[in-house]
Design a protein around this motif. Structure first.
Motif, PDB file in Angstrom:
ATOM      1  N   SER A 261      14.611   4.004  36.624  1.00 33.45           N
ATOM      2  CA  SER A 261      14.170   4.426  35.562  1.00 33.45           C
ATOM      3  C   SER A 261      15.915   4.926  35.092  1.00 33.45           C
ATOM      4  O   SER A 261      15.820   4.667  33.309  1.00 33.45           O
ATOM      5  CB  SER A 261      13.600   5.073  35.716  1.00 33.45           C
ATOM      6  OG  SER A 261      13.376   5.945  35.064  1.00 33.45           O
ATOM      7  N   HIS A 262      16.449   5.157  35.229  1.00 37.41           N
ATOM      8  CA  HIS A 262      17.610   5.648  35.238  1.00 37.41           C
ATOM      9  C   HIS A 262      18.660   4.188  34.905  1.00 37.41           C
ATOM     10  O   HIS A 262      18.898   4.206  33.278  1.00 37.41           O
ATOM     11  CB  HIS A 262      19.208   6.078  36.237  1.00 37.41           C
ATOM     12  CG  HIS A 262      18.659   7.309  36.611  1.00 37.41           C
ATOM     13  ND1 HIS A 262      19.649   7.979  36.526  1.00 37.41           N
ATOM     14  CD2 HIS A 262      17.146   7.612  36.466  1.00 37.41           C
ATOM     15  CE1 HIS A 262      18.725   9.348  37.538  1.00 37.41           C
ATOM     16  NE2 HIS A 262      17.901   9.504  37.289  1.00 37.41           N
TER      17      HIS A 262
ATOM     18  N   PRO B 110      12.434   2.989  41.945  1.00 34.67           N
ATOM     19  CA  PRO B 110      11.773   3.985  40.420  1.00 34.67           C
ATOM     20  C   PRO B 110      13.025   4.430  39.924  1.00 34.67           C
ATOM     21  O   PRO B 110      13.136   4.673  38.376  1.00 34.67           O
ATOM     22  CB  PRO B 110      10.467   4.742  40.884  1.00 34.67           C
ATOM     23  CG  PRO B 110      10.114   3.909  42.804  1.00 34.67           C
ATOM     24  CD  PRO B 110      11.310   3.253  42.973  1.00 34.67           C
TER      25      PRO B 110
ATOM     26  N   LYS C  78      13.429   0.708  26.095  1.00 34.74           N
ATOM     27  CA  LYS C  78      11.813   1.875  26.247  1.00 34.74           C
ATOM     28  C   LYS C  78      11.131   0.410  25.812  1.00 34.74           C
ATOM     29  O   LYS C  78      10.933   0.037  25.148  1.00 34.74           O
ATOM     30  CB  LYS C  78      12.439   2.136  24.295  1.00 34.74           C
ATOM     31  CG  LYS C  78      13.152   3.396  24.261  1.00 34.74           C
ATOM     32  CD  LYS C  78      13.839   3.987  23.139  1.00 34.74           C
ATOM     33  CE  LYS C  78      14.551   4.735  22.334  1.00 34.74           C
ATOM     34  NZ  LYS C  78      15.588   5.300  23.677  1.00 34.74           N
TER      35      LYS C  78
ATOM     36  N   LYS D 127      17.413   3.765  31.121  1.00 34.45           N
ATOM     37  CA  LYS D 127      17.530   4.608  29.884  1.00 34.45           C
ATOM     38  C   LYS D 127      19.278   3.811  29.001  1.00 34.45           C
ATOM     39  O   LYS D 127      19.297   4.021  28.059  1.00 34.45           O
ATOM     40  CB  LYS D 127      17.808   6.419  30.456  1.00 34.45           C
ATOM     41  CG  LYS D 127      16.127   6.192  30.837  1.00 34.45           C
ATOM     42  CD  LYS D 127      15.964   7.629  30.859  1.00 34.45           C
ATOM     43  CE  LYS D 127      14.985   8.063  31.036  1.00 34.45           C
ATOM     44  NZ  LYS D 127      14.635   9.197  32.126  1.00 34.45           N
TER      45      LYS D 127
END
Length: 193
Positions: free
Chosen positions: A181-182, A177, A190, A185
């Protein structure tokens, strides 16, 4: 969202979760993802390994699933992709001996493209000699390799991740996760609820 073309570079006995989870997640989001391995072509299979934390001094290893490749290694050029993902397991150790693999990894770095590596994946980045001075999370067993290469080993929780510019690293599959997630980004992805 801008669809990005992402390459996953791996080999036999890649860690099962570390290939399947990012592959499926990135596809689900809508990115185009190719998975390749040296000497193999689209339709060939990789053997995976399942690494588990069962209370011993180190992880245990069991045979995992067969994973079908969807692209051919000999057709791959870094210029055709927006980012690179390197799963862990045993694959990075033997991939690190293949000069064509190291050249491919260096091409992603030279083009300043995002790279995500997890667990033993940084071994491939170390062999490509691209980690000096960088902050890197990895499986603790390769800490000495990371520091010997001049990188700054990040001693974080097993479920954490580290971003250093466009490089995203994590210690092992419990970090999926945070790691993904990193990485999303860094990719500029998005997701609208």
């Amino acid at each position: 969202m801008t669809v990005q073309r992402i390459l996953i570079l791996t080999g036999d006995f890649v860690e099962d979760y570390e290939i399947i989870v990012p592959f499926q997640l990135l596809l689900t989001i809508g990115h185009k993802v190719d998975v390749v391995s040296p000497g193999k072509k689209a339709g060939d299979f990789l053997a995976t390994a399942i690494h588990d934390f069962e209370g011993y001094q180190t992880y245990t290893e069991k045979r995992g699933h067969n994973f079908e490749l969807n692209a051919t290694y000999s057709d791959v050029k870094a210029s055709d992709y927006d980012a690179l993902v390197i799963p862990g397991g045993r694959a990075p150790e033997h991939l690190a001996t293949d000069e064509s693999v190291l050249e491919l990894v260096r091409a992603f770095t030279s083009a300043n493209k995002p790279i995500a590596a997890i667990c033993h994946g940084p071994q491939l980045l170390l062999a490509a000699e691209i980690l000096s001075g960088r902050k890197v999370a990895a499986y603790p067993a390769i800490k000495s390799q990371v520091t010997a290469a001049g990188a700054q080993y990040q001693d974080i929780e097993i479920d954490g991740a580290v971003t250093d510019d466009k490089l995203v690293t994590a210690p092992a599959w419990p970090a999926h996760p945070a790691w993904m997630s990193h990485f999303l980004k860094v990719l500029g992805t998005k997701i609208d609820p």
